[in-house]
Scaffold this active site. Sequence first.
Site, PDB file in Angstrom:
ATOM      1  N   ARG A  53       0.856  -1.177   0.000  1.00  0.00           N
ATOM      2  CA  ARG A  53       0.000   0.000   0.000  1.00  0.00           C
ATOM      3  C   ARG A  53       0.894   1.230   0.000  1.00  0.00           C
ATOM      4  O   ARG A  53       2.111   1.113   0.063  1.00  0.00           O
ATOM      5  CB  ARG A  53      -0.953  -0.026   1.198  1.00  0.00           C
ATOM      6  CG  ARG A  53      -0.261  -0.540   2.447  1.00  0.00           C
ATOM      7  CD  ARG A  53      -0.599   0.132   3.701  1.00  0.00           C
ATOM      8  NE  ARG A  53      -0.496   1.569   3.636  1.00  0.00           N
ATOM      9  CZ  ARG A  53       0.636   2.251   3.804  1.00  0.00           C
ATOM     10  NH1 ARG A  53       1.790   1.653   4.015  1.00  0.00           N
ATOM     11  NH2 ARG A  53       0.633   3.569   3.759  1.00  0.00           N
ATOM     12  N   GLY A  54       0.267   2.427  -0.084  1.00  0.00           N
ATOM     13  CA  GLY A  54       1.053   3.647  -0.219  1.00  0.00           C
ATOM     14  C   GLY A  54       1.255   3.901  -1.709  1.00  0.00           C
ATOM     15  O   GLY A  54       1.651   2.988  -2.454  1.00  0.00           O
ATOM     16  N   ALA A  55       0.984   5.132  -2.131  1.00  0.00           N
ATOM     17  CA  ALA A  55       0.934   5.434  -3.569  1.00  0.00           C
ATOM     18  C   ALA A  55       2.185   4.989  -4.343  1.00  0.00           C
ATOM     19  O   ALA A  55       2.071   4.273  -5.349  1.00  0.00           O
ATOM     20  CB  ALA A  55       0.650   6.921  -3.758  1.00  0.00           C
ATOM     21  N   ARG A  90      -6.888  -0.385  -7.313  1.00  0.00           N
ATOM     22  CA  ARG A  90      -7.210   0.702  -6.379  1.00  0.00           C
ATOM     23  C   ARG A  90      -7.346   1.994  -7.206  1.00  0.00           C
ATOM     24  O   ARG A  90      -6.492   2.279  -8.045  1.00  0.00           O
ATOM     25  CB  ARG A  90      -6.114   0.860  -5.291  1.00  0.00           C
ATOM     26  CG  ARG A  90      -6.086  -0.346  -4.340  1.00  0.00           C
ATOM     27  CD  ARG A  90      -5.309  -0.045  -3.088  1.00  0.00           C
ATOM     28  NE  ARG A  90      -6.018   0.853  -2.197  1.00  0.00           N
ATOM     29  CZ  ARG A  90      -5.464   1.416  -1.124  1.00  0.00           C
ATOM     30  NH1 ARG A  90      -4.195   1.174  -0.838  1.00  0.00           N
ATOM     31  NH2 ARG A  90      -6.152   2.227  -0.348  1.00  0.00           N
ATOM     32  N   ASP A 243      -1.595  10.894  -2.289  1.00  0.00           N
ATOM     33  CA  ASP A 243      -1.937   9.858  -3.268  1.00  0.00           C
ATOM     34  C   ASP A 243      -2.170  10.452  -4.644  1.00  0.00           C
ATOM     35  O   ASP A 243      -2.092   9.757  -5.659  1.00  0.00           O
ATOM     36  CB  ASP A 243      -3.182   9.094  -2.813  1.00  0.00           C
ATOM     37  CG  ASP A 243      -2.824   8.221  -1.621  1.00  0.00           C
ATOM     38  OD1 ASP A 243      -2.824   8.750  -0.492  1.00  0.00           O
ATOM     39  OD2 ASP A 243      -2.491   7.049  -1.834  1.00  0.00           O
ATOM     40  N   ASN A 253      -5.181  12.666  -0.008  1.00  0.00           N
ATOM     41  CA  ASN A 253      -4.394  11.766   0.854  1.00  0.00           C
ATOM     42  C   ASN A 253      -5.365  11.018   1.772  1.00  0.00           C
ATOM     43  O   ASN A 253      -6.590  11.214   1.708  1.00  0.00           O
ATOM     44  CB  ASN A 253      -3.355  12.579   1.641  1.00  0.00           C
ATOM     45  CG  ASN A 253      -2.332  11.693   2.340  1.00  0.00           C
ATOM     46  OD1 ASN A 253      -1.762  10.795   1.738  1.00  0.00           O
ATOM     47  ND2 ASN A 253      -2.113  11.925   3.629  1.00  0.00           N
TER      48      ASN A 253
HETATM   49  O1  MRU Z   1      -4.665   3.365   1.761  1.00  0.00           O
HETATM   50  P1  MRU Z   1      -3.171   3.524   1.807  1.00  0.00           P
HETATM   51  O2  MRU Z   1      -2.561   2.953   3.034  1.00  0.00           O
HETATM   52  O3  MRU Z   1      -2.525   3.028   0.531  1.00  0.00           O
HETATM   53  O4  MRU Z   1      -2.963   5.088   1.856  1.00  0.00           O
HETATM   54  C1  MRU Z   1      -1.676   5.602   1.970  1.00  0.00           C
HETATM   55  C2  MRU Z   1      -1.628   7.068   2.084  1.00  0.00           C
HETATM   56  O5  MRU Z   1      -2.650   7.741   2.084  1.00  0.00           O
HETATM   57  C3  MRU Z   1      -0.281   7.697   2.102  1.00  0.00           C
HETATM   58  O6  MRU Z   1      -0.297   8.838   2.893  1.00  0.00           O
HETATM   59  C4  MRU Z   1       0.059   8.101   0.669  1.00  0.00           C
HETATM   60  O7  MRU Z   1      -0.048   7.006  -0.196  1.00  0.00           O
HETATM   61  C5  MRU Z   1       1.400   8.679   0.579  1.00  0.00           C
HETATM   62  S1  MRU Z   1       2.630   7.425   0.522  1.00  0.00           S
HETATM   63  C6  MRU Z   1       4.168   8.056   0.450  1.00  0.00           C
END
Ligand code: MRU
Length: 374
Positions: A53-55, A90, A243, A253
């Site tokens: 997870r995380g963009a 996603r 994101d 985000n």
């Molecule tokens: O749903 P997630 O855990 O994928 O969401 C992650 C976030 O919102 C992070 O803040 C975002 O992806 C930035 S990652 C460097």
Amino acid sequence: MKIDGKQMRSIWVESDSASVGIIDQTQLPHRLAIARLATLDDTTQAIKTMQVRGAPLIGATAAYGIWLALRADPSDEALERAYARLIAARPTAINLKWALDEMLGAVRNRPRVERADVALQRAGEIADADVTNNLAIGRHGLKIIEGIAAKKKGGRVNLLTHCNAGWLATVDWGTATAPIYMAHDNGMPVHVFAGETRPRNQGASITAWELGHHGVPHTVIADNTGGHLMQHGLVDMVIVGADRVTAQGDVCNKIGTYLKALAAHDNEVPFYVSLPSPTIDFTVTDGRAEIPIEQREDDEVATIRGMTKEGRLETVQVVPDGSPVANYAFDVTPARLVTGLITERGVIAANRAALAQTFPERVEVRPNSNRRVS
Ligand code: MRU
């Protein structure tokens, strides 16, 4: 970053050269479990279920997913199918589409026999570029923290972050955490308030785990605590990830980011957003109106998962039977609430002119251009 003295990234090619290794983030903070992705199906599932997870990490994983798909079948049809399945995994983080378009551009005009090798190389470049970007973000963000530290004459700098924009949300270093790790490594007294980030608790379970393993002083807070801390002068700077950032600087985000931004604005606390350029989507302007916000399963809100004293992972229900729940995964913070965007090319204002001037080559991308395989 280092885990128990061992250098690790969040994603890597396994020694069999036929699969990809990831840290299964659904097991954190209780277990450091490694999962192996060998097929397109594995990859799509890992993104959907948030094992990754995380963009930026979603983007890198999808890039490797294209490689795995082409290893099995290098045809145009297979490529198109892989693109379609991965992009649907996603909807909100634009890094996913960015990475898939990069992969498509790299392989579509190559002979089938070469496609898998080319894909592996491009996926590796995407992963490496993420690390390079985050190091640059870290250096630019570090100057902001140093400025605050100078004003506080060496007193502790208190940062507040939300969700996890750390190394586990990227390939390494993180976006919001890169400046924090650098400040800490330079001997600066930093302390991080990590908002728990209901419903999935990425702040409590992942950010706290990361910071703890790196030795960064931190305190986990319930999400609703941020405003109170800011009112009492206990936060010097908010720093979050993103994101998707629009052409005019709106920031999408993790859900709850907007409320932190409002509290920061009301209390004159600087609110910074760290992002690598693949997070910018020049095809959208008004984030609130245009960005698709992922809605996830009710269970994530209706239940909580944790470890019992006996060491069993258990899920318990926290709402009455039958109560409807809503689970919006992201929100949009308007550009006017953002003090600055920390990018790999420097700290810039959250507005159209600054973004276009800093990343002119990205503005060239035509709105809604639907790249196709053939
Ligand atoms: O749903 P997630 O855990 O994928 O969401 C992650 C976030 O919102 C992070 O803040 C975002 O992806 C930035 S990652 C460097």
